[in-house]
Design an enzyme around this catalytic site. Structure first.
Site, mmCIF file in Angstrom:
data_model
loop_
_atom_site.group_PDB
_atom_site.id
_atom_site.type_symbol
_atom_site.label_atom_id
_atom_site.label_comp_id
_atom_site.label_asym_id
_atom_site.label_seq_id
_atom_site.Cartn_x
_atom_site.Cartn_y
_atom_site.Cartn_z
ATOM 1 N N CYS A 30 0.809 -1.218 0.000
ATOM 2 C CA CYS A 30 0.000 0.000 0.000
ATOM 3 C C CYS A 30 0.848 1.278 0.000
ATOM 4 O O CYS A 30 1.422 1.605 -1.021
ATOM 5 C CB CYS A 30 -0.989 -0.056 1.165
ATOM 6 S SG CYS A 30 -2.390 1.036 0.917
ATOM 7 N N ARG A 62 -11.962 7.257 -1.183
ATOM 8 C CA ARG A 62 -11.066 6.248 -0.617
ATOM 9 C C ARG A 62 -11.583 4.858 -0.978
ATOM 10 O O ARG A 62 -12.792 4.620 -0.938
ATOM 11 C CB ARG A 62 -11.073 6.453 0.904
ATOM 12 C CG ARG A 62 -9.979 5.780 1.613
ATOM 13 C CD ARG A 62 -9.874 6.254 3.065
ATOM 14 N NE ARG A 62 -8.685 5.670 3.613
ATOM 15 C CZ ARG A 62 -7.466 6.180 3.476
ATOM 16 N NH1 ARG A 62 -7.281 7.331 2.862
ATOM 17 N NH2 ARG A 62 -6.424 5.558 3.959
ATOM 18 N N HIS A 115 -3.798 -5.579 2.181
ATOM 19 C CA HIS A 115 -3.505 -5.774 3.602
ATOM 20 C C HIS A 115 -4.133 -7.108 4.002
ATOM 21 O O HIS A 115 -4.869 -7.721 3.245
ATOM 22 C CB HIS A 115 -4.148 -4.678 4.460
ATOM 23 C CG HIS A 115 -3.648 -3.302 4.168
ATOM 24 N ND1 HIS A 115 -2.371 -2.882 4.483
ATOM 25 C CD2 HIS A 115 -4.263 -2.229 3.624
ATOM 26 C CE1 HIS A 115 -2.232 -1.616 4.136
ATOM 27 N NE2 HIS A 115 -3.358 -1.189 3.604
#
Ligand code: GLN
Length: 239
Positions: free
Chosen positions: A94, A128, A194
């Protein structure tokens, strides 16, 4: 591998540890030890120069400000760049994809130069991206879908000759509408996954481990709980 102990670099967990990606180093250590290979994690913090001699490196996600501190440190102490040039495996999650690119723009609109291990640039998306992410890997040697959780404002545009890690099946990925997720440049792999990614994707963990050790094949591990976690998360993405 440099000597009989596998040395796993956990790079800047003090500033790039927000999303639990330090678990990737734990998974590498555990999967090595389960095969009788001695392994240790070397934490490299803002107080340390970045060594170029470790066997494998992992970097995690971060919030924008912490990400800038990490960028400055990696630029000042270019051990990771030397390790990558020497073919050492590196996993960048990320924020670390963004830091390892040419430049990234923060949510506040500031442009920060990266360390250019990846041929990509990053700018804020409209919104986002948060949620389950599933991709089909395009990296030779990986056959299983990759599963994880994404949480990023930045969207990364790959340069012309850059190779993605996978194609998005569910979720957003690199976030620029081309269906790509992550990036691969030589021995350096970047992904928005993640999870930690290596807990969810044992095939990717062993891919990195095999290269760190310098072998073509690792003894398989029978870990039903990891299989269950994968099935459960892949099903969650379909719901
Ligand atoms: N700060 C970066 C972004 O929002 C990276 C976030 C992360 O590492 N999860 O895009």
């Amino acid at each position: 591998m440099s000597d009989s102990t596998l040395r796993i670099g956990l790079v800047l967990p003090d500033v790039m540890g927000t999303y639990g990606d330090g678990g990737n180093a734990l998974v590498l250590r555990q999967r090595a030890r389960m095969r009788g290979i001695d392994a240790e994690i070397i934490s490299i913090t803002l107080d340390d120069e970045v060594p170029d001699s470790l066997d494998v490196y992992t970097l995690g996600g971060a919030e924008d400000y912490a990400q800038r501190l990490a960028t400055r440190h990696l630029t000042r102490y270019p051990g990771l760049q030397r390790a990558a040039a020497a073919g050492r495996p590196v996993l960048a999650i990320c924020a670390a994809i963004q830091v390892l690119g040419h430049w990234y723009e923060t949510s506040a609109g500031e442009r920060v130069d990266g360390i250019s291990l990846f041929n990509l640039t990053t700018a804020p998306q409209q919104t986002r991206s948060i949620g389950e992410l599933v991709t089909d890997p395009v990296l030779p040697g990986l056959t299983q879908p990759l599963s994880g959780f994404e949480n990023h404002r930045g969207g990364s545009t790959l340069g012309d000759d850059a190779t993605p890690l996978g194609r998005v099946r569910h979720g957003v990925g690199n976030g620029v509408g081309d269906g790509t997720e992550g990036v691969v440049a030589g021995s350096v792999i970047g992904t928005y996954l993640h999870g930690p990614a290596l807990a969810r994707n044992p095939e990717l963990a062993d891919f990195l481990l095999a290269r760190a050790i310098g072998t073509d094949s690792l003894a398989p591990l029978d870990l039903p709980e990891v299989d269950r976690l994968r099935s459960e998360r892949l099903a969650a993405a379909r719901r």
